[in-house]
Design a protein around this motif. Structure first.
Motif, mmCIF file in Angstrom:
data_model
loop_
_atom_site.group_PDB
_atom_site.id
_atom_site.type_symbol
_atom_site.label_atom_id
_atom_site.label_comp_id
_atom_site.label_asym_id
_atom_site.label_seq_id
_atom_site.Cartn_x
_atom_site.Cartn_y
_atom_site.Cartn_z
ATOM 1 N N ALA A 1 -0.323 3.529 3.066
ATOM 2 C CA ALA A 1 -0.090 4.196 1.782
ATOM 3 C C ALA A 1 -1.329 4.140 0.909
ATOM 4 C CB ALA A 1 1.100 3.544 1.076
ATOM 5 N N GLN B 1 1.999 -0.837 4.994
ATOM 6 C CA GLN B 1 1.707 -0.761 3.565
ATOM 7 C C GLN B 1 0.268 -0.320 3.313
ATOM 8 O OE1 GLN B 1 2.887 -4.799 2.833
ATOM 9 N NE2 GLN B 1 4.892 -4.212 2.031
ATOM 10 N N SER C 1 6.803 1.980 0.312
ATOM 11 C CA SER C 1 5.404 2.412 0.351
ATOM 12 C C SER C 1 5.253 3.925 0.325
ATOM 13 C CB SER C 1 4.727 1.862 1.614
ATOM 14 O OG SER C 1 4.787 0.457 1.664
#
Length: 294
Positions: free
Chosen positions: A69, A66, A144
């Motif tokens: 991103a 995550q 994400s």
């Protein structure tokens, strides 16, 4: 006249039959079109090695994926293992000892044990995060907007390909093949999957691998501009690994990107992202190629 009509009808039928029996031309899959756009626009994308770890972020962790991103990192390379009772999960090592609070050989441990363990960051700090399943990883990456480069550990090619299909993730992953033989097997199992394969394009083609759905791994070290240019003239994309060379200096990444290589595999996603302009520079490039690939 009757014979001529029969001849025309017969010829038409034969042409239709021949068309039906002719193998379809190789197709370029979504991930391959993304990479084609990266090459044609002179972009360089970052791939987070083992998902991109650091203080507070473990290897092969959903939180690490995550974070990519947020940094404009398009790819997360993750390692797919299989528990003794058939659960696919993320783990790089052959044992649980280094990156979790548990111990034991990955191929001998049941998921009922592995699922109770917490992950450990590179400094040995225990995190409030457990070992992720393959399915949960796919979902997190999808949410994400990060694509996954899948590295097989003790899982078979067929099992992984079936898991990708079961999660409808063919357009969201690239599978790493270390040999021409591995690439040929993966291609035979699903020719629409995009592969990272050795820089041996002639051998790959001879083995029946569709080079449109491949990017070539140049190895670990600074990429060579002439080599990349030669591949680009053939419509081929390439990747190189910088992770053994990383020392916190941004010049490593900018110099590597200047060679034209399409993908840089790195550990230090913070410095790598900063060197290439951060999310404000990388996100528009990513969106350009996502749009072009659709």
């Amino acid at each position: 006249m009757k014979n001529r009509l029969f001849t025309i009808a017969s010829a038409t039928s034969l042409l239709a039959l021949a068309s039906a029996c002719t193998p379809e031309a190789p197709t370029m899959s979504y991930q391959a079109r993304v990479l084609e756009c990266v090459r044609e626009n002179g972009f360089t994308m970052l791939a987070a090695h083992r998902a991109g770890f650091g203080p507070g972020y473990a290897e092969n962790a959903i939180s690490s994926i995550q974070r990519n991103a947020d940094l404009g990192v398009l790819y997360a390379e993750v390692d797919v293992a299989e528990s003794a009772d058939g659960q696919l999960y993320l783990m790089h090592d052959w044992t649980l000892d280094r990156t979790t609070t548990g111990t034991g050989e990955i191929r001998e441990m049941a998921w009922s044990y592995i699922s109770t363990l917490n992950l450990v960051d590179p400094d040995g700090q225990e995190l409030d995060e457990t070992v992720p399943t393959f399915e949960d990883t796919i979902l997190a990456a999808r949410e994400s907007g990060v694509y996954l480069n899948l590295d097989l550990k003790n899982v078979s090619e067929q099992t992984l390909v079936e898991a990708i299909a079961a999660n409808n993730a063919e357009n969201e992953v690239i599978v790493i093949a270390y040999t021409v033989e591995d690439a040929a097997l993966l291609h035979a199992l699903n020719p629409d999957l995009v592969l990272s394969a050795p820089n041996r394009p002639e051998e790959l083609a001879a083995a029946g691998v569709n080079l449109d759905n491949v990017y070539l791994w140049l190895g670990v070290g600074e990429p060579d501009a002439e080599q990349d240019a030669a591949l680009a003239t053939r419509g081929l994309e390439a990747a190189a690994g910088l992770f053994p060379l990383e020392n916190g200096e941004t010049a490593l990444y900018t110099n590597a990107a200047a060679t034209g290589v399409e993908v840089l595999s790195i550990d230090d996603v913070l410095t790598g992202s900063r060197a290439l302009g951060g999310r404000s520079a990388l996100d528009p490039q990513i969106e350009t190629c996502r749009t072009a690939a659709r």
